[in-house]
Scaffold this active site. Structure first.
Site, short mmCIF file in Angstrom:
data_model
loop_
_atom_site.label_atom_id
_atom_site.label_comp_id
_atom_site.label_asym_id
_atom_site.label_seq_id
_atom_site.Cartn_x
_atom_site.Cartn_y
_atom_site.Cartn_z
N TYR A 117 -20.74 -107.71 36.76
CA TYR A 117 -21.38 -106.72 35.87
C TYR A 117 -20.54 -105.45 35.77
CZ TYR A 117 -25.43 -103.89 34.20
OH TYR A 117 -26.31 -103.09 33.49
N ARG A 122 -20.22 -100.97 29.24
CA ARG A 122 -21.31 -101.81 29.73
C ARG A 122 -22.68 -101.29 29.30
NH1 ARG A 122 -21.60 -101.90 35.96
NH2 ARG A 122 -22.97 -100.09 35.67
N ASP A 123 -23.55 -102.26 28.98
CA ASP A 123 -24.92 -101.97 28.59
C ASP A 123 -24.96 -100.97 27.45
OD1 ASP A 123 -27.57 -102.40 28.60
OD2 ASP A 123 -27.95 -101.71 30.63
N SER A 129 -27.61 -97.54 32.87
CA SER A 129 -26.73 -98.47 33.59
C SER A 129 -25.35 -98.59 32.96
CB SER A 129 -27.39 -99.85 33.66
OG SER A 129 -27.85 -100.25 32.38
N ASP A 168 -27.05 -108.25 30.14
CA ASP A 168 -27.19 -107.32 29.01
C ASP A 168 -26.10 -107.42 27.95
OD1 ASP A 168 -29.28 -106.30 30.52
OD2 ASP A 168 -28.20 -104.50 31.13
N ASP A 350 -33.82 -98.67 38.54
CA ASP A 350 -33.26 -99.06 37.25
C ASP A 350 -32.59 -97.88 36.55
OD1 ASP A 350 -34.19 -101.73 37.32
OD2 ASP A 350 -36.18 -101.07 36.68
#
Length: 395
Positions: A117, A122-123, A129, A168, A350
């Site tokens: 990840y 990212r995301d 995140s 994701d 989260d």
């Protein structure tokens, strides 16, 4: 999972995880690895042979949490959480350093779960995140991240590994293509995922490519394009034989088989037949098969014990009132579902609820989000204790 409000047809129903027999958790053993090289057959459910390992990093977090508890009965229950198999998140280049220590106590009949990840950008539909690598830094992702993980796994051929590939990422390209951040990330996501699948295609590895959940790609309009997006990555990677299929509900809240689904009375429910993850695994699995990709699944049940907590299917951040769900087991009742697993480590946040923080995401300020909550990945003691108290089955 994270996705924008604009993806109106990307949301889904959740439901309560029905109890099923739980595979007994094995006590920690000192011996690591097997006496010879491990070869995993991706045409079979390897979790029937290997127990998901209770990794040492999460064990240490839980043991530290136990020390903070004054209630002796709660502390005794919490101590049992340390023995539950879960996945270790390698969510930054620095966190690759967690891998070698985590390998030291994996016995031959266990499999170490890892989450890959760290894609550039990212995301792309969430702030909480966001990763360390910027859009355009694909070469760093390959050489400083994927290649380093590959090198470590190759150095431990006598240990079995189960990988969840890039939560994701590809689902965001299906439902959040209207966002500029996702448009900018798209080519890097596709090339990066294909590279990860190709390089991590090792004999002692089994891989599952993230497919969001029933409230994301389970909508009628998203099933075919979602399956085609994943299948394209699989084919661009050279159809790696160690890819078993897909992962669902990673860090999510959806039930396994609650019927009718939690949001089945919503006016738009008629557009989504995947009202729980069991239906989603079957339905999306069929779409994947049609698109030419392996279609067995693992389902994250780490925090889905309690339903009826969210106002919207797409609300994903630190849901208040949640509880630990079904522990690791292969008794899923569905041939396409290999196992219920804990992918998200319960107790790790989260995202922050502080609106002044740089990584604050408005989803973490929702009415049903637990407050206060620290930055993504940081430990939240109060949240962990809530998950424990609400666990089904209980500890």
């Amino acid at each position: 999972m994270k996705f924008s409000q604009s993806a109106a047809l990307a949301f889904a129903a959740t439901a309560i995880a029905a109890p099923s027999p739980t595979t007994p958790q094995q006590p920690r053993q000192a011996s690591a690895g097997c006496s010879s090289a491990v070869t995993l057959d991706a045409s079979t459910n390897v979790f029937k042979r290997y127990t998901l390992h209770a990794n040492s990093f999460y064990r240490a977090e839980v043991e530290a949490a136990v020390q903070q508890m004054s209630d002796s009965s709660l502390a005794a229950a919490a101590a049992k959480v340390a023995d539950v198999g879960s996945f270790l998140w390698l969510d930054s280049i620095a966190n690759i350093a967690k891998l070698e220590p985590a390998l030291q106590d994996v016995p031959c009949d266990h499999i170490l779960g890892l989450v890959i990840y760290d894609l550039p950008g990212r995301d792309c539909a969430a702030k909480a995140s966001n990763g360390e690598l910027k859009v355009g830094e694909l070469s760093r992702y390959k050489t400083e991240y994927i290649d380093k993980i590959v090198s470590i796994i190759k150095a431990h051929p006598n240990t079995a590994f189960a990988l969840v590939i890039e939560p994701d990422s590809l689902p965001n390209l299906v439902t959040n293509s209207d966002l500029q951040t996702c448009q900018q990330s798209a080519s890097g996501y596709r090339e990066g995922v294909a590279y990860a699948l190709r390089q991590l295609n090792l004999p002692n590895v089994i891989m599952y490519l993230d497919a969001g959940h029933g409230g994301w790609l389970g909508w009628d309009a998203n099933l075919k394009p979602g399956a085609e997006e994943l299948a394209k990555a699989y084919k661009n990677a050279g159809s790696p034989k160690q890819l078993r299929g897909f992962a669902t509900n990673v860090a999510g809240w959806n039930s396994w088989d609650m019927s009718p689904g939690e949001f089945s009375t919503k006016s738009d429910a008629k557009y989504n037949q995947c009202q729980n993850e069991k239906t989603y695994v079957s339905t999306f699995g069929n779409s994947l098969r049609s698109a030419g990709m392996p279609n067995h699944a693992i389902v994250d049940t780490g925090r889905n014990a309690v339903q009826g907590l969210r106002e919207e299917w797409g609300n994903w951040c630190n849901i208040n009132g949640a509880g630990f769900g079904q522990r690791f087991t292969t008794n899923t009742g569905l041939e396409l579902a290999d196992a219920f697993v804990w992918v998200k480590p319960g107790g790790e946040s989260d995202g922050t609820s502080d609106p002044s923080a740089a990584r604050y995401d408005s989803f973490c300020g929702k009415t049903e989000s637990f407050k206060p909550s620290p930055e993504a990945g940081q430990w939240n003691q109060a949240y962990f204790e809530m998950l424990l108290k609400n666990a089904k089955p209980p500890f």
